[in-house]
Motif scaffolding. Structure first.
Motif, PDB file in Angstrom:
ATOM      1  N   VAL A  60       0.750  -1.039   0.195  1.00 26.52           N
ATOM      2  CA  VAL A  60       0.277   0.269   0.131  1.00 26.52           C
ATOM      3  C   VAL A  60       0.861   1.165   0.565  1.00 26.52           C
ATOM      4  CG1 VAL A  60      -1.601   0.949   1.567  1.00 26.52           C
ATOM      5  CG2 VAL A  60      -2.104  -1.164   1.367  1.00 26.52           C
ATOM      6  N   ASP A  61       0.920   1.877  -1.145  1.00 24.02           N
ATOM      7  CA  ASP A  61       1.741   3.006  -1.367  1.00 24.02           C
ATOM      8  C   ASP A  61       1.394   4.108  -0.282  1.00 24.02           C
ATOM      9  OD1 ASP A  61       3.924   4.664  -3.609  1.00 24.02           O
ATOM     10  OD2 ASP A  61       2.291   5.891  -2.725  1.00 24.02           O
ATOM     11  N   PRO A  62       2.385   4.952   0.227  1.00 24.66           N
ATOM     12  CA  PRO A  62       2.018   5.713   1.274  1.00 24.66           C
ATOM     13  C   PRO A  62       0.657   7.039   0.832  1.00 24.66           C
ATOM     14  CG  PRO A  62       4.331   5.374   1.475  1.00 24.66           C
ATOM     15  CD  PRO A  62       3.992   4.632   0.459  1.00 24.66           C
ATOM     16  N   SER A  63       0.953   7.481  -0.065  1.00 26.85           N
ATOM     17  CA  SER A  63      -0.100   8.798  -0.197  1.00 26.85           C
ATOM     18  C   SER A  63      -1.458   8.178  -0.475  1.00 26.85           C
ATOM     19  CB  SER A  63      -0.143   8.268  -1.996  1.00 26.85           C
ATOM     20  OG  SER A  63       0.329   7.295  -3.027  1.00 26.85           O
ATOM     21  N   LEU A  64      -1.585   6.930  -0.599  1.00 23.42           N
ATOM     22  CA  LEU A  64      -2.692   5.942  -0.642  1.00 23.42           C
ATOM     23  C   LEU A  64      -3.168   5.982   1.279  1.00 23.42           C
ATOM     24  CD1 LEU A  64      -4.650   5.173  -2.137  1.00 23.42           C
ATOM     25  CD2 LEU A  64      -4.124   2.262  -2.278  1.00 23.42           C
ATOM     26  N   MET A  65      -2.280   5.812   1.721  1.00 22.90           N
ATOM     27  CA  MET A  65      -2.675   5.463   3.328  1.00 22.90           C
ATOM     28  C   MET A  65      -2.685   7.317   3.746  1.00 22.90           C
ATOM     29  SD  MET A  65       0.639   3.472   5.126  1.00 22.90           S
ATOM     30  CE  MET A  65       0.122   1.676   4.896  1.00 22.90           C
ATOM     31  N   GLN A  66      -1.877   8.121   3.189  1.00 23.58           N
ATOM     32  CA  GLN A  66      -1.810   9.709   3.398  1.00 23.58           C
ATOM     33  C   GLN A  66      -4.255   9.894   2.933  1.00 23.58           C
ATOM     34  OE1 GLN A  66       1.487  11.618   1.650  1.00 23.58           O
ATOM     35  NE2 GLN A  66       2.236  11.487   3.458  1.00 23.58           N
ATOM     36  N   TYR A  67      -4.603   9.439   2.081  1.00 24.97           N
ATOM     37  CA  TYR A  67      -5.861   9.687   1.616  1.00 24.97           C
ATOM     38  C   TYR A  67      -6.479   9.126   2.562  1.00 24.97           C
ATOM     39  CZ  TYR A  67      -9.778   8.442  -1.054  1.00 24.97           C
ATOM     40  OH  TYR A  67     -11.312   9.170  -1.585  1.00 24.97           O
ATOM     41  N   ALA A  68      -6.003   7.465   3.263  1.00 25.13           N
ATOM     42  CA  ALA A  68      -7.283   7.541   4.019  1.00 25.13           C
ATOM     43  C   ALA A  68      -7.152   8.397   5.195  1.00 25.13           C
ATOM     44  CB  ALA A  68      -6.965   5.904   4.754  1.00 25.13           C
ATOM     45  N   VAL A  69      -6.192   8.414   5.869  1.00 21.23           N
ATOM     46  CA  VAL A  69      -5.841   9.723   6.869  1.00 21.23           C
ATOM     47  C   VAL A  69      -6.799  10.615   7.267  1.00 21.23           C
ATOM     48  CG1 VAL A  69      -4.561  10.310   8.107  1.00 21.23           C
ATOM     49  CG2 VAL A  69      -4.166   8.433   8.170  1.00 21.23           C
ATOM     50  N   ARG A  70      -7.139  11.553   5.487  1.00 20.30           N
ATOM     51  CA  ARG A  70      -7.353  13.193   5.204  1.00 20.30           C
ATOM     52  C   ARG A  70      -9.084  12.335   5.268  1.00 20.30           C
ATOM     53  NH1 ARG A  70      -3.491  13.011   1.034  1.00 20.30           N
ATOM     54  NH2 ARG A  70      -5.553  12.814  -0.643  1.00 20.30           N
ATOM     55  N   TYR A  90      -0.349  -5.229  -5.187  1.00 18.56           N
ATOM     56  CA  TYR A  90      -0.719  -3.820  -4.470  1.00 18.56           C
ATOM     57  C   TYR A  90      -1.450  -3.694  -4.792  1.00 18.56           C
ATOM     58  CZ  TYR A  90      -0.910  -3.249 -10.122  1.00 18.56           C
ATOM     59  OH  TYR A  90      -1.040  -3.426 -11.464  1.00 18.56           O
ATOM     60  N   ALA A  91      -1.745  -2.691  -3.442  1.00 20.26           N
ATOM     61  CA  ALA A  91      -3.644  -1.703  -3.866  1.00 20.26           C
ATOM     62  C   ALA A  91      -3.258  -0.155  -4.895  1.00 20.26           C
ATOM     63  CB  ALA A  91      -3.568  -1.512  -2.443  1.00 20.26           C
ATOM     64  N   LEU A  92      -4.257  -0.197  -5.167  1.00 17.97           N
ATOM     65  CA  LEU A  92      -5.103   1.017  -6.520  1.00 17.97           C
ATOM     66  C   LEU A  92      -6.386   1.910  -5.759  1.00 17.97           C
ATOM     67  CD1 LEU A  92      -4.834  -0.483 -10.070  1.00 17.97           C
ATOM     68  CD2 LEU A  92      -3.013   0.588  -8.716  1.00 17.97           C
ATOM     69  N   PRO A  93      -5.263   3.225  -5.576  1.00 15.51           N
ATOM     70  CA  PRO A  93      -6.856   4.062  -5.191  1.00 15.51           C
ATOM     71  C   PRO A  93      -8.221   3.753  -5.070  1.00 15.51           C
ATOM     72  CG  PRO A  93      -5.561   5.263  -6.671  1.00 15.51           C
ATOM     73  CD  PRO A  93      -5.079   3.967  -7.079  1.00 15.51           C
ATOM     74  N   PRO A 142      -3.469  10.014  -7.610  1.00 16.54           N
ATOM     75  CA  PRO A 142      -3.227   9.579  -8.556  1.00 16.54           C
ATOM     76  C   PRO A 142      -3.108   8.049  -8.269  1.00 16.54           C
ATOM     77  CG  PRO A 142      -1.473  10.860  -8.688  1.00 16.54           C
ATOM     78  CD  PRO A 142      -2.429  11.461  -6.714  1.00 16.54           C
ATOM     79  N   LYS A 143      -2.824   7.135  -9.545  1.00 21.34           N
ATOM     80  CA  LYS A 143      -2.560   5.675  -9.808  1.00 21.34           C
ATOM     81  C   LYS A 143      -1.003   5.524  -9.880  1.00 21.34           C
ATOM     82  CE  LYS A 143      -7.042   3.859 -11.797  1.00 21.34           C
ATOM     83  NZ  LYS A 143      -7.223   2.860 -13.036  1.00 21.34           N
ATOM     84  N   PRO A 144      -0.279   5.204  -9.678  1.00 19.57           N
ATOM     85  CA  PRO A 144       0.982   4.348 -10.232  1.00 19.57           C
ATOM     86  C   PRO A 144       1.311   5.519 -11.712  1.00 19.57           C
ATOM     87  CG  PRO A 144       0.576   3.002  -8.545  1.00 19.57           C
ATOM     88  CD  PRO A 144      -0.740   3.778  -8.785  1.00 19.57           C
ATOM     89  N   LEU A 145       2.284   5.859 -11.833  1.00 18.68           N
ATOM     90  CA  LEU A 145       2.467   5.741 -13.087  1.00 18.68           C
ATOM     91  C   LEU A 145       1.695   6.877 -13.827  1.00 18.68           C
ATOM     92  CD1 LEU A 145       4.526   3.024 -14.059  1.00 18.68           C
ATOM     93  CD2 LEU A 145       5.506   4.277 -13.342  1.00 18.68           C
ATOM     94  N   GLU A 146       0.552   6.772 -13.111  1.00 14.08           N
ATOM     95  CA  GLU A 146      -0.522   7.707 -13.933  1.00 14.08           C
ATOM     96  C   GLU A 146       0.008   9.159 -14.725  1.00 14.08           C
ATOM     97  OE1 GLU A 146      -4.062   7.892 -15.599  1.00 14.08           O
ATOM     98  OE2 GLU A 146      -3.088   6.322 -14.786  1.00 14.08           O
TER      99      GLU A 146
END
Length: 335
Positions: A222-232, A279-282, A325-329
């Motif tokens: 799980v990408d850290p940006s996705l974890m930050q999204y959950a926190v926000r 891996y997890a995506l948004p 955004p998705k990875p490599l988007e």
């Protein structure tokens, strides 16, 4: 295992076989079945709301047969006592000793039917099992089997003679899933199957394999940006004005707890694994947001008087707090 992709391929095939066997019996309810699998892989518990007759019990019972696990069903009633759930001590007149008789919670898949019909003492007894995965009887601790899933149901129609679930217990449920009526085509197939020859479910996995799947699920990236999204997102339920949602503050008394953030990440892992990825995506997380948050928001009288539901408020939150955004988007957009 020489190839790095071998475990993933084997895992995907095993989960596909489990789902195939369950769907030989259960018609439709794809989303509900997917949420049950997510809860099992993420080691969470489910709160299910739906009218009677929508195959809630059948789904869990069939899944238990498929993975050769134990299944027990408890019908919650106002006269239920904690010992009916966890067990009790029984006096043996011949030996003069007390023996422990374990209750129905000692199983792999436990269906707590109409959970809101039992009083507070019973709810607190179930709370320990859900959180600690153990039971204390006369000072002795007994562990429940692993894997262990509690699926509790609520009937949205009849509210007479029900007890409101404590907020602490509601928060222990990973997701609250709403089960709807089948389509006309699905109902036709349901009638055909029920009135036709009985379908025998073939066990395709063991509880040990299921425990191994749970361990593998924890390794999904799980990408850290996705974890930050959950926190926000969860933070926006507590302080909407800090996220540009000043009007929503008067609709929410209490927001979601940190358990919601954890469950979003764990759920995204499980859903990514079900979809055959390491891996997890948004979209894995956004698909689960309503189910993870809807039972954790405590709405104000203003929200109730205006007919606003938790789902409507969650939709506004998701519109205001965009996923990463998705990875490599960004590379695709640049190209």
């Amino acid at each position: 295992m020489t190839s790095a992709t071998t475990p993933t391929t084997d895992t995907a095939q095993l989960m596909e076989q489990i789902l195939y066997e369950v769907k030989r019996v259960v018609v439709g309810q794809d989303r509900f079945l997917e949420r049950v699998m997510v809860a099992i892989l993420a080691q969470g518990h489910l709160l299910v709301e739906g009218v009677p007759g929508l195959a809630k019990t059948l789904t869990v019972k069939t899944l238990a047969n498929t993975v050769q696990g134990g299944f027990k069903r408890i019908q919650f009633t106002p006269d239920l006592v904690p010992s009916d759930l966890v067990g009790t001590r029984i006096y043996n007149q011949k030996s003069g000793d007390f023996a422990t008789s374990l209750g129905p919670v000692f199983t792999n898949l436990l269906l707590a039917d109409e959970i809101n019909r039992a009083p507070a003492k019973v709810q607190s007894a179930l709370l320990e099992v859900m959180q600690e995965r153990q039971v204390t009887i006369a000072g002795e601790t007994h562990k429940v089997p692993n894997p262990f899933l509690v699926m509790a149901t609520q009937n949205p129609i009849e509210t007479e003679g029900t007890y409101p679930l404590p907020e602490a217990q509601v928060d222990r449920f990973m997701m609250k899933v709403l089960v709807d009526y089948p389509t006309d085509d699905e109902e036709f197939v349901i009638v055909q199957r029920v009135t036709g020859p009985a379908v025998n479910v073939t066990p395709v996995a063991t509880t040990e394999q299921l425990a191994a799947l749970q361990a593998e699920c924890r390794r999904i990236y799980v990408d850290p940006s996705l974890m930050q999204y959950a926190v926000r997102l969860v933070s926006a339920t507590r302080k909407p004005e800090a996220h540009g949602l000043k009007d929503m503050a008067r609709y929410i008394t209490f927001g979601a707890s940190p358990r919601a953030t954890i469950n979003l990440v764990e759920g995204a892992r499980a859903l990514a694994m079900l979809r055959g990825r390491t891996y997890a995506l948004p979209e894995d997380m956004t698909d689960l947001v309503p189910d993870v948050l809807r039972h954790r928001l405590v709405l104000t009288y203003d929200a109730l008087s205006e007919g606003l539901s938790s789902d409507a408020l969650i939709g506004k939150l998701m519109a205001k707090v965009p996923p990463p955004p998705k990875p490599l988007e960004h590379e695709k957009l640049a190209a």
